[in-house]
Design an enzyme around this catalytic site. Structure first.
Site: not given
Length: 327
Positions: A57, A126, A207-208, A212
């Site tokens: 990240y 990962h 939450l997609g 979502l």
């Protein structure tokens, strides 16, 4: 917040964690590091103790950003990070997955330096490169535990068979994979294996990736937002998926809650359905969204509501992002 235990001998954490991927990166558009840090502190005050990141990240920037927060709250934060999944120098070549033992040792040392800590609480592989024997990769992770540089190990996006093999090499505390109303493929083999082995499931993107919540529109995404290239947000799919989200929105309106809370409540409810510990890690950089997500813990869906939600997963258009060892 109630506390749960990860795995048979893993750490105790709050029943909902926090995905920190976008805290110091612009992967989902411009970020505000000041608000991100305020959200982290607010999360800890609310009982959120599992904070999840990865070395990829921001090419390590996210770990560096989290370091001062983790060090200041070392006795309260359970810090999870990941290794082995990173972009090529040439963007056209996509991503590279490295599970070689020598790389794992190097990656762990690099993460420890960026975080400024002596021990990683949960260290995940990962992604799996199937050209490297799992015995070698998990064996190296076990060596990190033996040396005191890692407390517990986890896997991400593996099969049920791979999870069983890995756990026979060294106890696995948690399995992190995508799981939501719109992504249910893990229920075929991985979830049953985790339940059988008493391995906690940590759903990412519950939450997609924002879909979502009912608030994300493809046309409104910033130019640098990675979701612009995800199939489910593409023009040929987004309208159909938005119609599915409207079903969730209708239920939410009837309950007096938000679509995000319905979606999160569904994920939390999987723990009872499948008989395993489930600790979702929705990502957010805002305190208001954190509070909204946490409120879902107290939302319990009725049988009638679950029947309405059940068909949605099969109706989603566009595949979820999946990365293999061939990239």
């Amino acid at each position: 917040m109630r506390a749960v235990k990860l795995g048979m001998n893993g750490p105790t954490v709050g029943a909902q964690g926090l995905g920190a991927m976008a805290m110091a990166t612009d992967i989902y558009g411009a970020t505000d590091e000041s608000e991100s840090m305020a959200t982290l502190n607010h999360a800890l005050d609310r009982g959120v103790t599992l904070i999840d990141t990865a070395d990829m990240y921001g090419n390590g920037a996210n770990e560096t950003f989290l370091g001062p927060f983790v060090r200041a709250n070392r006795d309260r934060v359970v810090l999870a990070t990941k290794f082995g999944f990173f972009p090529h120098d040439d963007p056209a070549k996509g991503y590279f997955i490295d599970n070689r033992p020598e790389y794992i040792f190097q990656a762990a040392e690099a993460s420890l330096r960026r975080l400024g800590i002596e021990t990683i609480d949960i260290y995940y592989m990962h992604r799996r490169n199937r050209k490297v024997p799992l015995e070698d990769s998990v064996g190296a992770m076990a060596d990190l535990v033996a040396s005191g540089k890692v407390r517990y190990i986890g896997l991400s996006e593996v099969t049920g068979e791979e999870l069983r093999l890995a756990n026979s090499i060294h106890p696995i505390a948690a399995l992190e994979s995508e799981w939501s109303l719109f992504s249910r493929d893990v229920e075929e083999s991985v979830v049953p294996a985790a339940a059988e082995l008493n391995i906690a499931f940590v759903p990412y993107s519950p939450l997609g990736r924002g879909m979502l919540t009912g608030t994300v529109k493809a046309t409104a995404l910033e130019a640098g937002d990675v979701r612009n290239v995800f199939p489910r947000f593409a023009g040929e799919h987004i309208d159909a998926n938005a119609r599915l989200v409207s079903v969730i929105s209708t239920l939410a309106q009837a309950r007096g809650v938000t679509p995000a809370q319905i979606a999160m409540a569904w994920v939390h409810g999987r723990a009872t359905v499948h008989g395993l510990t489930v600790v979702p890690i929705p990502g957010t950089r805002k305190r208001s969204r954190l509070d909204e997500n946490l409120a879902a813990i107290d939302v319990h869906l009725t049988d009638d509501e679950l029947k309405v939600l059940e068909p949605l997963g099969d109706a989603v258009q566009g595949i979820r992002p999946v990365f293999s060892d061939d990239m």
